[in-house]
Design a protein around this motif. Structure first.
Motif, mmCIF file in Angstrom:
data_model
loop_
_atom_site.group_PDB
_atom_site.id
_atom_site.type_symbol
_atom_site.label_atom_id
_atom_site.label_comp_id
_atom_site.label_asym_id
_atom_site.label_seq_id
_atom_site.Cartn_x
_atom_site.Cartn_y
_atom_site.Cartn_z
ATOM 1 N N ASP A 194 -8.659 32.851 64.264
ATOM 2 C CA ASP A 194 -9.433 33.408 63.192
ATOM 3 C C ASP A 194 -9.641 32.245 62.111
ATOM 4 N N PRO A 195 -10.761 31.901 61.626
ATOM 5 C CA PRO A 195 -10.833 30.907 60.691
ATOM 6 C C PRO A 195 -9.854 30.899 59.374
ATOM 7 N N LEU A 196 -9.827 32.157 58.970
ATOM 8 C CA LEU A 196 -8.796 32.277 57.716
ATOM 9 C C LEU A 196 -7.219 32.113 58.164
ATOM 10 N N ARG A 197 -6.775 32.198 59.257
ATOM 11 C CA ARG A 197 -5.500 31.820 59.692
ATOM 12 C C ARG A 197 -5.587 30.338 59.733
ATOM 13 N N TRP A 198 -6.499 29.700 60.244
ATOM 14 C CA TRP A 198 -6.492 28.357 60.438
ATOM 15 C C TRP A 198 -6.488 27.799 59.067
ATOM 16 N N ARG A 199 -7.047 28.133 57.985
ATOM 17 C CA ARG A 199 -7.068 27.731 56.964
ATOM 18 C C ARG A 199 -5.506 27.972 56.026
ATOM 19 N N ILE A 200 -5.047 28.999 56.591
ATOM 20 C CA ILE A 200 -3.586 29.398 55.976
ATOM 21 C C ILE A 200 -2.494 28.113 56.789
ATOM 22 N N MET A 201 -3.009 27.888 57.852
ATOM 23 C CA MET A 201 -2.169 26.807 58.576
ATOM 24 C C MET A 201 -2.438 25.442 57.888
ATOM 25 N N GLU A 202 -3.562 25.041 57.313
ATOM 26 C CA GLU A 202 -3.965 24.061 56.935
ATOM 27 C C GLU A 202 -3.451 23.866 55.344
ATOM 28 N N LEU A 203 -3.124 24.830 54.568
ATOM 29 C CA LEU A 203 -2.473 24.976 53.345
ATOM 30 C C LEU A 203 -0.897 24.775 53.824
ATOM 31 N N LEU A 204 -0.526 25.502 54.618
ATOM 32 C CA LEU A 204 1.181 25.474 54.688
ATOM 33 C C LEU A 204 1.569 24.245 55.448
ATOM 34 N N ALA A 205 0.624 23.178 56.043
ATOM 35 C CA ALA A 205 0.880 22.059 56.456
ATOM 36 C C ALA A 205 1.275 20.978 55.526
ATOM 37 N N THR A 206 1.007 21.214 54.150
ATOM 38 C CA THR A 206 1.385 20.468 53.154
ATOM 39 C C THR A 206 2.459 20.836 52.166
ATOM 40 N N GLU A 207 2.896 22.117 52.208
ATOM 41 C CA GLU A 207 3.892 22.641 51.395
ATOM 42 C C GLU A 207 4.046 24.231 51.569
ATOM 43 N N GLN A 208 5.285 24.671 51.184
ATOM 44 C CA GLN A 208 5.451 26.035 51.231
ATOM 45 C C GLN A 208 4.823 26.868 50.165
ATOM 46 N N LEU A 209 4.410 28.014 50.463
ATOM 47 C CA LEU A 209 3.618 28.910 49.621
ATOM 48 C C LEU A 209 3.999 30.216 49.859
ATOM 49 N N CYS A 210 3.966 30.909 48.690
ATOM 50 C CA CYS A 210 4.016 32.487 48.930
ATOM 51 C C CYS A 210 2.898 33.119 49.098
ATOM 52 N N VAL A 211 2.552 34.564 49.264
ATOM 53 C CA VAL A 211 1.337 35.559 49.562
ATOM 54 C C VAL A 211 0.454 35.061 48.315
ATOM 55 N N ALA A 212 1.192 35.268 47.176
ATOM 56 C CA ALA A 212 0.168 35.193 45.990
ATOM 57 C C ALA A 212 -0.557 33.940 45.642
ATOM 58 N N HIS A 213 0.045 32.873 46.055
ATOM 59 C CA HIS A 213 -0.566 31.540 46.014
ATOM 60 C C HIS A 213 -1.537 31.454 47.011
ATOM 61 N N LEU A 214 -1.205 31.757 48.253
ATOM 62 C CA LEU A 214 -2.138 31.603 49.264
ATOM 63 C C LEU A 214 -3.373 32.595 49.089
#
Length: 90
Positions: free
Chosen positions: A27-47
Protein backbone atom coordinates in the motif's frame (compact mmCIF):
# COMPACT_ATOMS: atom_id res chain seq x y z
CA UNK A 1 -10.83 -32.23 5.84
CA UNK A 2 -14.04 -30.43 4.99
CA UNK A 3 -14.44 -27.42 2.76
CA UNK A 4 -14.83 -25.11 5.78
CA UNK A 5 -11.61 -26.15 7.51
CA UNK A 6 -8.81 -23.62 7.55
CA UNK A 7 -5.56 -24.44 5.76
CA UNK A 8 -3.05 -26.29 7.90
CA UNK A 9 -0.16 -23.98 7.03
CA UNK A 10 0.52 -21.70 10.03
CA UNK A 11 0.54 -17.96 9.35
CA UNK A 12 4.08 -17.59 10.59
CA UNK A 13 5.58 -20.32 8.40
CA UNK A 14 8.61 -19.27 6.33
CA UNK A 15 6.61 -19.70 3.12
CA UNK A 16 3.94 -17.17 4.11
CA UNK A 17 6.16 -14.48 5.62
CA UNK A 18 7.33 -12.95 2.29
CA UNK A 19 3.73 -12.83 1.05
CA UNK A 20 2.50 -11.13 4.24
CA UNK A 21 5.38 -8.67 4.11
CA UNK A 22 4.64 -7.86 0.46
CA UNK A 23 0.96 -7.31 1.27
CA UNK A 24 1.86 -5.06 4.19
CA UNK A 25 4.25 -2.95 2.13
CA UNK A 26 2.16 -2.93 -1.04
CA UNK A 27 0.00 0.00 0.00
CA UNK A 28 1.45 3.44 -0.92
CA UNK A 29 0.44 4.98 2.42
CA UNK A 30 2.12 2.17 4.35
CA UNK A 31 5.25 2.62 2.28
CA UNK A 32 5.23 6.35 3.13
CA UNK A 33 4.82 5.48 6.83
CA UNK A 34 7.87 3.24 6.52
CA UNK A 35 9.84 6.09 4.95
CA UNK A 36 8.92 8.42 7.80
CA UNK A 37 9.75 5.84 10.46
CA UNK A 38 13.12 5.17 8.83
CA UNK A 39 14.42 8.46 10.21
CA UNK A 40 12.79 8.68 13.65
CA UNK A 41 10.19 7.35 16.07
CA UNK A 42 6.78 8.93 15.63
CA UNK A 43 3.37 8.68 17.26
CA UNK A 44 0.11 8.31 15.36
CA UNK A 45 -0.74 12.00 15.74
CA UNK A 46 2.56 13.07 14.19
CA UNK A 47 2.21 10.55 11.36
CA UNK A 48 -1.37 11.66 10.65
CA UNK A 49 -0.26 15.29 10.53
CA UNK A 50 2.72 14.56 8.28
CA UNK A 51 0.64 12.38 5.95
CA UNK A 52 -2.37 14.72 6.05
CA UNK A 53 -4.53 11.66 6.68
CA UNK A 54 -7.14 10.79 9.29
CA UNK A 55 -5.75 9.29 12.48
CA UNK A 56 -7.94 6.14 12.39
CA UNK A 57 -6.62 5.31 8.91
CA UNK A 58 -3.02 5.75 10.05
CA UNK A 59 -3.75 3.54 13.08
CA UNK A 60 -5.15 0.85 10.80
CA UNK A 61 -2.04 0.88 8.61
CA UNK A 62 0.22 0.75 11.66
CA UNK A 63 -1.73 -2.26 12.92
CA UNK A 64 -1.09 -4.04 9.61
CA UNK A 65 2.62 -3.16 9.76
CA UNK A 66 2.82 -4.42 13.36
CA UNK A 67 1.14 -7.69 12.37
CA UNK A 68 3.77 -8.10 9.64
CA UNK A 69 6.47 -7.49 12.31
CA UNK A 70 7.87 -4.49 10.45
CA UNK A 71 7.28 -1.87 13.14
CA UNK A 72 7.34 -2.03 16.91
CA UNK A 73 6.04 0.23 19.64
CA UNK A 74 7.41 2.01 22.65
CA UNK A 75 5.09 3.59 25.22
CA UNK A 76 6.03 6.83 26.87
CA UNK A 77 3.44 8.20 29.30
CA UNK A 78 0.26 8.70 27.26
CA UNK A 79 1.85 8.27 23.86
CA UNK A 80 2.74 5.20 21.83
CA UNK A 81 5.67 5.75 19.51
CA UNK A 82 6.28 3.61 16.46
CA UNK A 83 9.63 2.74 14.93
CA UNK A 84 11.00 0.33 12.38
CA UNK A 85 11.96 -3.01 13.84
CA UNK A 86 15.72 -3.41 13.41
CA UNK A 87 16.46 -5.84 10.61
CA UNK A 88 12.80 -6.18 9.60
CA UNK A 89 13.50 -5.54 5.94
CA UNK A 90 16.80 -7.37 5.68
Amino acid sequence: MTATDAPTTPRSSPETLPVELARALGDPLRWRIMELLATEQLCVAHLAEELQTAQPLVSHHLKVLRAAAVVETDRYRYWTYYRLRPGALV
